[in-house]
Structure formats: structure tokens, C-alpha cells
Design a protein around this motif. Structure first.
Motif, short mmCIF file in Angstrom:
data_model
loop_
_atom_site.label_atom_id
_atom_site.label_comp_id
_atom_site.label_asym_id
_atom_site.label_seq_id
_atom_site.Cartn_x
_atom_site.Cartn_y
_atom_site.Cartn_z
N GLY A 133 0.71 -1.15 0.05
CA GLY A 133 -0.03 0.07 0.02
C GLY A 133 0.99 1.07 -0.08
O GLY A 133 0.67 2.24 -0.83
N ALA A 171 2.38 1.92 -3.43
CA ALA A 171 1.14 2.25 -4.52
C ALA A 171 0.90 3.71 -4.13
O ALA A 171 0.88 4.42 -5.18
N ILE A 197 -19.48 -0.96 -7.91
CA ILE A 197 -18.10 -1.58 -7.71
C ILE A 197 -17.04 -0.84 -8.56
O ILE A 197 -15.98 -0.49 -8.05
N LYS A 198 -17.42 -0.26 -9.71
CA LYS A 198 -16.31 0.47 -10.38
C LYS A 198 -16.00 1.78 -9.86
O LYS A 198 -15.06 2.44 -9.86
N GLU A 199 -17.11 2.34 -9.12
CA GLU A 199 -17.04 3.68 -8.63
C GLU A 199 -16.02 3.42 -7.38
O GLU A 199 -15.23 4.10 -7.04
N ILE A 200 -16.34 2.18 -6.83
CA ILE A 200 -15.18 1.95 -5.62
C ILE A 200 -13.81 2.10 -6.09
O ILE A 200 -12.71 2.72 -5.70
N VAL A 201 -13.69 1.30 -7.36
CA VAL A 201 -12.36 1.31 -8.00
C VAL A 201 -11.88 2.57 -8.16
O VAL A 201 -10.54 2.96 -7.97
N ASP A 202 -12.60 3.42 -8.77
CA ASP A 202 -12.25 4.56 -9.11
C ASP A 202 -11.83 5.70 -7.93
O ASP A 202 -10.90 6.27 -7.92
N GLN A 203 -12.67 5.46 -6.64
CA GLN A 203 -12.24 6.10 -5.24
C GLN A 203 -10.90 5.68 -5.13
O GLN A 203 -9.97 6.37 -4.66
N LEU A 204 -10.61 4.35 -5.06
CA LEU A 204 -9.37 3.94 -4.73
C LEU A 204 -8.05 4.42 -5.37
O LEU A 204 -7.12 4.69 -5.01
N TYR A 205 -8.57 4.41 -6.97
CA TYR A 205 -7.39 4.96 -7.67
C TYR A 205 -7.34 6.57 -7.48
O TYR A 205 -6.09 6.90 -7.44
N ASP A 206 -8.09 7.27 -7.28
CA ASP A 206 -8.04 8.61 -6.91
C ASP A 206 -7.32 8.73 -5.80
O ASP A 206 -6.20 9.56 -5.55
N GLU A 207 -7.44 7.91 -4.57
CA GLU A 207 -6.89 8.18 -3.53
C GLU A 207 -5.09 7.91 -3.76
O GLU A 207 -4.42 8.78 -3.32
N LEU A 208 -4.83 6.74 -4.40
CA LEU A 208 -3.43 6.62 -4.85
C LEU A 208 -2.81 7.49 -5.57
O LEU A 208 -1.76 8.19 -5.59
N GLU A 209 -3.80 8.10 -6.79
CA GLU A 209 -2.98 9.07 -7.66
C GLU A 209 -2.84 10.44 -7.18
O GLU A 209 -1.93 11.25 -7.27
#
Lengths: 130, 130, 130, 130
Positions: free
Chosen positions: B23, B26, B113-125
Motif C-alpha cells: 500500500g 502504491a 464496484i467500479k465507483e469504488i475502484v475509481d475512488q481507490l485509484y483517486d486516493e492513490l494518484e
DNA sequence: GTGGTCTAGACCACA
DNA sequence: GTGGTCTAGACCACG
């Protein structure tokens, strides 16, 4: 009902059984009211102990997927309507966070992952349409 | 480096450590060339057994995230470029299949689910932009 | 007479029947001298096995709520006067001890529980007034 | 730790163990952080099989009373704060409805029952004061 | 040394 | 004939 387990997997057998059955429900191959095989029969078919199957069934019952009925045996309750609760969402986010972090490091883009999610949903929904 | 573990979790501690470090990579808080704390120090800091940290580090090395170097100690290899291989993709699909099946049954849509994936990518980026 | 049973409940059906009938007596919907439906009829109405109803009736007789009479069939003996005996009190205390311990741990105050008891008594007594 | 079980009771042994431990937590004889005996030891002490104790412990964990800790074994999490939820209240009401109906028929007044509840709370709270 | 998992086999309650 | 409970005993993962 086709359930495949890998006796050598590091995933416990009862978890594999649980996942397989949830998968069958998701695909619509097991519908509300359908009967699951008796623990003894499924255990015999899979060549494993009845207690292992029993454990899987009990988890499925706890999670609301099936119900034990003294008359009819074990029956499927079907997909659970209105369960997209906030707590479930947080649980899912926790699971996905680990997955996303790992595969982000492995150079998977958000589109890569979302494409896979789409493929999996397509699989599930096509099954139902058939 | 901030690693949080939950001693009462049913997730093994060495897995938690591995996940935490992945994490951090990432999120960009650990970058290529960064040093990881010595096994003994991290174990002491977390109040856990030395072997537990060791196990986590070994897995991270096996997966190509870190490298042991006699001179410099344990160093981060960083996000792995060009690893979005077909075999990794199949592995990911297998993981997501179980997750998607379960949450599809719990009435989560593909958009959820895709919204959650987006949120997680936003956090990372966002972390990286900082 | 309206008896509802839940075939999927983990409470045995014969216990559910017993509880339902005791409930009807408590609410005054079954009074002293009233006739209970014949075992075969109730079994048919509920779509269950005759032996299951029989078992419930036998327990009710043992506990003094009903009586079998060759001429009149099964009749209700009604609320039992002067049964608040010391031994029944101890039995009740044993039951409540387990309940109170658990819900005390779940942060229910004595007032919370007593309020529920009051509500339940209100339900019963209002039914009788009607 | 004193746990008594009745091997001849119709209440399953693992439920008896669960109830006993909840009772000890309620009485304050088991407090947050306290260690529970290992399943094998408690099983040996009670003269029963380890799986039976295991089942009791697992239920207690599911209900949030205890936690398994690889380092320290099984530890008590204590009384659960803020759990007097609406769903728990409904569950309790269901339990008490059956009890109240039965004992109302046995000529217990609401005061009789509330007095017993008070006695039980007094027992629990006095223990804590000591 | 802890709990987790799995096996093998028994008897019982319920319907 | 179903699942529930209990026993006995084995090996493993984790720390």
C-alpha cells in the motif's frame, strides 16, 4: 450442480464450497427455492468429510443465502435484495483496497480493472438472460 | 514509515505487513531505492516476533517489490513497470470473480464496484501528485 | 384460530405451535372451554406432519393448558389460576438470568427491559379488554 | 474461572458454555483483556471434547464478546458499548414475548416479572461494585 | 502452544 | 432422511 474444489489449494475447502455455491447463485444456476444436495451426498460426491460441507452450508446460512428446512432439506433463498448497505460497501472497499494497491503496483490501470469487472458482470448477466 | 497492524484481526500479521508495505509503495510513500527498516527494528516497533516480519519481507521479495542487499539492507524496487502480463491478469480475474459474485448477490451493481475502484485509484494518484 | 409458523425458522415447528397457542390463550383469543382444532385438521391447514401437531398438543397438556376429552376433543383449560408458585418462579428466574446477562452486556438497562415487559403486558391486556 | 455445565441438559453443551461465559462477563468476573483458557484446557477441565468448546468460543467471537489473538490466545473484549440497537431490541422483544405469554398464563403479573429483572440487575451491579 | 482445518464415525431431534 | 451435536484424534498455520 457442478462444484469443483481443489484439495491442494491453500484456500480452505469449506470456503471453496461456499464460494462455488455463491457463484452458482450469482450465475442463476441456483435459484430461489432450489434444493442443495444433502451434506452427506455432497461430501461423498466431492470425496470429503461431511463436516466440511456442513461448515460451508452454515456460513451460507449465516450470510442469508440458504435456509435449512426440516422438511425439504437445504434450500436456496436466492440473491438478496436490498443488501447494498453502507457497512457491506465499506467491507468491499477494504477488500478492493488491498487488491487495487497490489495491481496498481503491477501496472494495471483503473480501466484494466474496470474492464475485468465488466467482463465478470457480463458473464453473470448473460447467464441469466439465457 | 507508518505501518498499522491489528493484532486481533483474523488476517495473519505477516500478510497485514505485506499489504501495508504494498500500500505504501502504491501510494508513493515508498519509492524505488528507499530503504525498508531492518527486520529487527520493525519487529520491535510493532511489538511482534522477528520471524513474522521476516516472512512478510520474503514474500515481498518473491513478488518483486523489494530486494535484499548486503550493503544497503532491504530496498524498495518500486512500482514494477510492464508487469500487466496476461498471467497476472488471469490471476486478478480469478480474485475478482469471487468478489464480484458475492457482491452481485448482495445487489451491488457494476457501477457500484467500479465507483469504488475509481475512488481507490483517486486516493492513490492524489497521493503521488502531492 | 390463526396460527402462523415459519417453516424456515430454527425453532422446531412443534415448539412454534405450542408458543402460538399459549400466546392465543394469553391474549384471550382462546378461552376456557374453547375447542382446539383436531390434530389432523390443524396439520392439514398448516401443511405439516400430523405427529408434529400431536407433539405440540401433548406438551400443552403436560403443562396444564389443554385437556383431551374423548367426547369433546381437545379443549382449552384457560389461564391457570394460582400457579405463580415458587418453583415456577425459580424456573422463570433461570430463564431470565441468561437473557438479562446477555442483554446487560449489550448495554440494555433494566429500564429498557422492563419497558419491553410493560409493552408486552399492555398488548395482552388490551386484547382482553376488546 | 468457574464454568458449570450439565451434560444431561437438553441445552447443547456449547450453548451452555457460551451462556456461562456471557454470565461471567456480565458479572464482571471476566473483564476486558482477560484471557480465556485455551480450548484444550477448558475441554479437559470440563471433561468434554475440544471441538465443543471451540464452537462456543467461535459463537462468542461472532457476537463480539471475545477475540482470538495469535500471541495471547483468546481474550475478552468486555461488555459491548453502544449495542442497544433497534434490531437487538426487536430480537429481545421476540424472546420476551414468548416468556411473558407463558408466565402471564401462569398468573405472573408484570410486577412479578419486573421484580425478577430488578433482582438480576442488582446481582450483576453489586458484583461490579465489589 | 494457540486456534484452524479436516477426517471418521456415532447418536439424536425433527418432520 | 435431514441437519445438529458430540467424540476422538490428526496435522497445519501462525507467532
Amino acid at each position: 450442480m457442478f462444484i469443483k474444489i481443489d484439495i491442494n489449494s491453500d484456500v480452505p475447502i469449506y470456503i471453496q464450497i461456499k464460494n462455488e455455491i455463491v457463484g452458482l447463485i450469482a450465475k442463476g444456476e441456483l435459484k430461489e427455492g432450489d434444493k442443495l444436495p444433502p451434506v452427506r451426498k455432497l461430501a461423498a460426491d466431492l470425496g470429503i468429510n461431511l463436516h466440511t460441507v456442513n461448515k460451508a452450508y452454515n456460513i451460507l446460512r449465516q450470510e442469508g443465502f440458504i435456509s435449512f428446512n426440516k422438511k425439504k432439506g437445504t434450500i436456496v433463498l436466492g440473491r438478496n435484495i436490498n443488501k447494498a448497505s453502507e457497512s457491506e460497501k465499506e467491507k468491499l472497499k477494504g477488500i478492493l483496497r488491498t487488491v487495487v494497491s497490489e495491481y496498481y503496483c503491477k501496472n494495471f490501470s483503473r480501466e484494466d480493472i474496470k474492464e475485468i469487472v465488466d467482463q465478470l458482470y457480463d458473464e453473470l448477466e448473460n447467464k441469466i438472460l439465457v
